[in-house]
Motif scaffolding. Sequence first.
Motif, PDB file in Angstrom:
ATOM      1  N   UNK A 126      37.058  24.598  47.540  1.00  0.00           N
ATOM      2  CA  UNK A 126      37.623  24.737  48.868  1.00  0.00           C
ATOM      3  C   UNK A 126      37.254  26.023  49.579  1.00  0.00           C
ATOM      4  N   UNK A 127      36.537  26.920  48.870  1.00  0.00           N
ATOM      5  CA  UNK A 127      36.167  28.191  49.499  1.00  0.00           C
ATOM      6  C   UNK A 127      35.344  27.928  50.756  1.00  0.00           C
ATOM      7  N   UNK A 128      35.446  28.735  51.767  1.00  0.00           N
ATOM      8  CA  UNK A 128      36.288  29.914  51.861  1.00  0.00           C
ATOM      9  C   UNK A 128      37.621  29.681  52.564  1.00  0.00           C
ATOM     10  N   UNK A 129      37.872  28.482  53.091  1.00  0.00           N
ATOM     11  CA  UNK A 129      39.039  28.301  53.950  1.00  0.00           C
ATOM     12  C   UNK A 129      40.292  27.728  53.325  1.00  0.00           C
ATOM     13  N   UNK A 130      40.178  27.140  52.133  1.00  0.00           N
ATOM     14  CA  UNK A 130      41.364  26.549  51.507  1.00  0.00           C
ATOM     15  C   UNK A 130      41.209  26.561  50.002  1.00  0.00           C
ATOM     16  N   UNK A 131      42.280  26.194  49.329  1.00  0.00           N
ATOM     17  CA  UNK A 131      42.258  26.098  47.874  1.00  0.00           C
ATOM     18  C   UNK A 131      42.353  24.615  47.543  1.00  0.00           C
ATOM     19  N   UNK A 132      41.255  24.081  47.044  1.00  0.00           N
ATOM     20  CA  UNK A 132      41.158  22.644  46.797  1.00  0.00           C
ATOM     21  C   UNK A 132      41.123  22.309  45.309  1.00  0.00           C
ATOM     22  N   UNK A 133      40.460  23.137  44.501  1.00  0.00           N
ATOM     23  CA  UNK A 133      40.280  22.834  43.082  1.00  0.00           C
ATOM     24  C   UNK A 133      40.364  24.111  42.258  1.00  0.00           C
ATOM     25  N   UNK A 134      41.487  24.285  41.548  1.00  0.00           N
ATOM     26  CA  UNK A 134      41.639  25.478  40.711  1.00  0.00           C
ATOM     27  C   UNK A 134      40.619  25.509  39.586  1.00  0.00           C
ATOM     28  N   UNK A 135      40.213  24.348  39.092  1.00  0.00           N
ATOM     29  CA  UNK A 135      39.236  24.309  38.003  1.00  0.00           C
ATOM     30  C   UNK A 135      37.959  25.051  38.402  1.00  0.00           C
ATOM     31  N   UNK A 136      37.468  24.790  39.598  1.00  0.00           N
ATOM     32  CA  UNK A 136      36.239  25.437  40.068  1.00  0.00           C
ATOM     33  C   UNK A 136      36.460  26.928  40.318  1.00  0.00           C
ATOM     34  N   UNK A 137      37.608  27.282  40.847  1.00  0.00           N
ATOM     35  CA  UNK A 137      37.889  28.693  41.138  1.00  0.00           C
ATOM     36  C   UNK A 137      38.091  29.502  39.860  1.00  0.00           C
ATOM     37  N   UNK A 138      38.750  28.910  38.881  1.00  0.00           N
ATOM     38  CA  UNK A 138      38.925  29.577  37.587  1.00  0.00           C
ATOM     39  C   UNK A 138      37.573  29.709  36.886  1.00  0.00           C
ATOM     40  N   UNK A 139      36.750  28.667  36.952  1.00  0.00           N
ATOM     41  CA  UNK A 139      35.415  28.742  36.338  1.00  0.00           C
ATOM     42  C   UNK A 139      34.631  29.903  36.946  1.00  0.00           C
ATOM     43  N   UNK A 140      34.685  30.045  38.271  1.00  0.00           N
ATOM     44  CA  UNK A 140      33.988  31.141  38.939  1.00  0.00           C
ATOM     45  C   UNK A 140      34.562  32.481  38.495  1.00  0.00           C
ATOM     46  N   UNK A 141      35.881  32.592  38.443  1.00  0.00           N
ATOM     47  CA  UNK A 141      36.518  33.847  38.037  1.00  0.00           C
ATOM     48  C   UNK A 141      36.134  34.238  36.613  1.00  0.00           C
ATOM     49  N   UNK A 142      36.107  33.283  35.710  1.00  0.00           N
ATOM     50  CA  UNK A 142      35.721  33.580  34.322  1.00  0.00           C
ATOM     51  C   UNK A 142      34.256  33.996  34.241  1.00  0.00           C
ATOM     52  N   UNK A 143      33.385  33.281  34.951  1.00  0.00           N
ATOM     53  CA  UNK A 143      31.950  33.568  34.883  1.00  0.00           C
ATOM     54  C   UNK A 143      31.601  34.900  35.552  1.00  0.00           C
ATOM     55  N   UNK A 144      32.202  35.168  36.702  1.00  0.00           N
ATOM     56  CA  UNK A 144      31.853  36.352  37.478  1.00  0.00           C
ATOM     57  C   UNK A 144      32.606  37.596  37.019  1.00  0.00           C
ATOM     58  N   UNK A 145      33.734  37.411  36.376  1.00  0.00           N
ATOM     59  CA  UNK A 145      34.545  38.543  35.926  1.00  0.00           C
ATOM     60  C   UNK A 145      35.635  38.888  36.919  1.00  0.00           C
ATOM     61  N   UNK A 146      36.578  39.717  36.505  1.00  0.00           N
ATOM     62  CA  UNK A 146      37.716  40.065  37.361  1.00  0.00           C
ATOM     63  C   UNK A 146      37.286  40.754  38.652  1.00  0.00           C
ATOM     64  N   UNK A 147      38.054  40.475  39.714  1.00  0.00           N
ATOM     65  CA  UNK A 147      37.836  41.146  40.983  1.00  0.00           C
ATOM     66  C   UNK A 147      36.875  40.460  41.927  1.00  0.00           C
ATOM     67  N   UNK A 148      36.266  39.365  41.518  1.00  0.00           N
ATOM     68  CA  UNK A 148      35.310  38.661  42.381  1.00  0.00           C
ATOM     69  C   UNK A 148      35.991  37.524  43.141  1.00  0.00           C
ATOM     70  N   UNK A 149      36.798  36.714  42.449  1.00  0.00           N
ATOM     71  CA  UNK A 149      37.466  35.577  43.078  1.00  0.00           C
ATOM     72  C   UNK A 149      38.982  35.772  42.962  1.00  0.00           C
ATOM     73  N   UNK A 150      39.633  36.223  44.037  1.00  0.00           N
ATOM     74  CA  UNK A 150      41.052  36.561  43.934  1.00  0.00           C
ATOM     75  C   UNK A 150      41.953  35.374  43.604  1.00  0.00           C
ATOM     76  N   UNK A 151      41.648  34.210  44.116  1.00  0.00           N
ATOM     77  CA  UNK A 151      42.477  33.035  43.820  1.00  0.00           C
ATOM     78  C   UNK A 151      42.230  32.582  42.380  1.00  0.00           C
TER      79      UNK A 151
END
Length: 176
Positions: free
Chosen positions: A121-146
């Motif tokens: 859902x980036x950048x305007x909404x939160x649609x899928x936590x699975x994708x956002x968590x995957x990005x956060x884990x891969x990129x590391x803390x501080x990159x994807x706040x949601x």
Amino acid sequence: MRRFEPLSDEDLGVVADQLGRSPRGLVGVAWRSPCGCPGVIATEPRLPDGSPFPTFYYLTDPRAVAECSRLEAGGIMAGMTARLGRDEGLAVAFHHAHESYLADRAAYGEVPELENVSAGGMPGRVKCLHALVAHALAAGPGINPIGDEALGLMGPFWSRPCPYHGGDGAGRGGAS
């Protein structure tokens, strides 16, 4: 360009089991759980059959998938989306996460059909936590706040027994 760990034959078997199908168009392992299992894979932006695939970071760890599903079922995404409309700092940081995702994927190929389309859902909404968590884990803390927030709400999902290595989730390898 972000480099990913190659998948071993064992990794490919684990990912196939995690997904319930043979994986397609893999770039590599973007994050491993502390037990050493692939937990996030990076996928080519165009699959071998030619179809575009926007989900560059794909969450595969079944414990993380279950926790994301639990959070989504609890309805937190609507509140997160509403906060994006009220909190300019959060909205700007989420937009930067979107740009980071696009840059990571573009390093592995441009796909015109996916121009300005990231995931979750980036950048305007939160649609899928699975994708956002995957990005956060891969990129590391501080990159994807949601994604970071969702990870905080999930707690140490990896501490539950690993379906592939047993035990308490700790074991060989480590987060990458």
